[in-house]
Design a protein around this motif. Structure first.
Motif, PDB file in Angstrom:
ATOM      1  N   CYS A  17      -4.264 -22.533  -3.022  1.00 33.56           N
ATOM      2  CA  CYS A  17      -4.370 -22.300  -1.584  1.00 33.56           C
ATOM      3  C   CYS A  17      -4.614 -23.589  -0.813  1.00 33.56           C
ATOM      4  CB  CYS A  17      -5.475 -21.290  -1.295  1.00 33.56           C
ATOM      5  SG  CYS A  17      -5.014 -19.624  -1.780  1.00 33.56           S
TER       6      CYS A  17
ATOM      7  N   ARG B 250      -0.453 -16.229   1.451  1.00 39.96           N
ATOM      8  CA  ARG B 250      -1.505 -16.865   0.666  1.00 39.96           C
ATOM      9  C   ARG B 250      -2.422 -15.853   0.013  1.00 39.96           C
ATOM     10  NH1 ARG B 250      -2.717 -20.411   4.939  1.00 39.96           N
ATOM     11  NH2 ARG B 250      -4.614 -19.246   5.345  1.00 39.96           N
TER      12      ARG B 250
ATOM     13  N   CYS C 291      -8.428 -18.051  -0.081  1.00 45.03           N
ATOM     14  CA  CYS C 291      -7.006 -17.900   0.189  1.00 45.03           C
ATOM     15  C   CYS C 291      -6.739 -17.020   1.402  1.00 45.03           C
ATOM     16  CB  CYS C 291      -6.295 -17.309  -1.031  1.00 45.03           C
ATOM     17  SG  CYS C 291      -6.384 -18.401  -2.451  1.00 45.03           S
TER      18      CYS C 291
END
Length: 85
Positions: free
Chosen positions: A40, A52, A74
């Protein structure tokens, strides 16, 4: 679950499919979360929050996968402004 009795973890996309980059077995939650965070912060940084997003799963004794959670690093907006409104 592997014959050794050790738990296995994996990272999947938010749609539940194996993650296109991080699809690998991890021996611990910490290892899986570290891999997710590295991705990420690097390659995944230029993607939208939805792209993500990653879920962490554990393999059950019968071989099925169960979602444990979502690595928060993330799901947060990146500091670069990518994906910001």
């Amino acid at each position: 679950m592997p014959e050794s009795g050790c738990l296995l973890y994996r990272l999947v996309a938010l749609d539940g499919q194996p993650h296109p980059v991080l699809d690998a077995p991890y021996e611990s939650i910490a290892a899986a979360e570290a891999a997710a965070s590295r991705w990420c912060a690097g390659q995944g940084r230029s993607m939208s929050v939805v792209q993500r997003g990653i879920a962490l799963e554990v393999q059950t004794r019968c071989g099925e996968w169960r979602t444990l959670g979502y690595p928060s690093a993330c799901l947060l907006e990146s500091g670069s402004g990518v994906g910001a409104p």
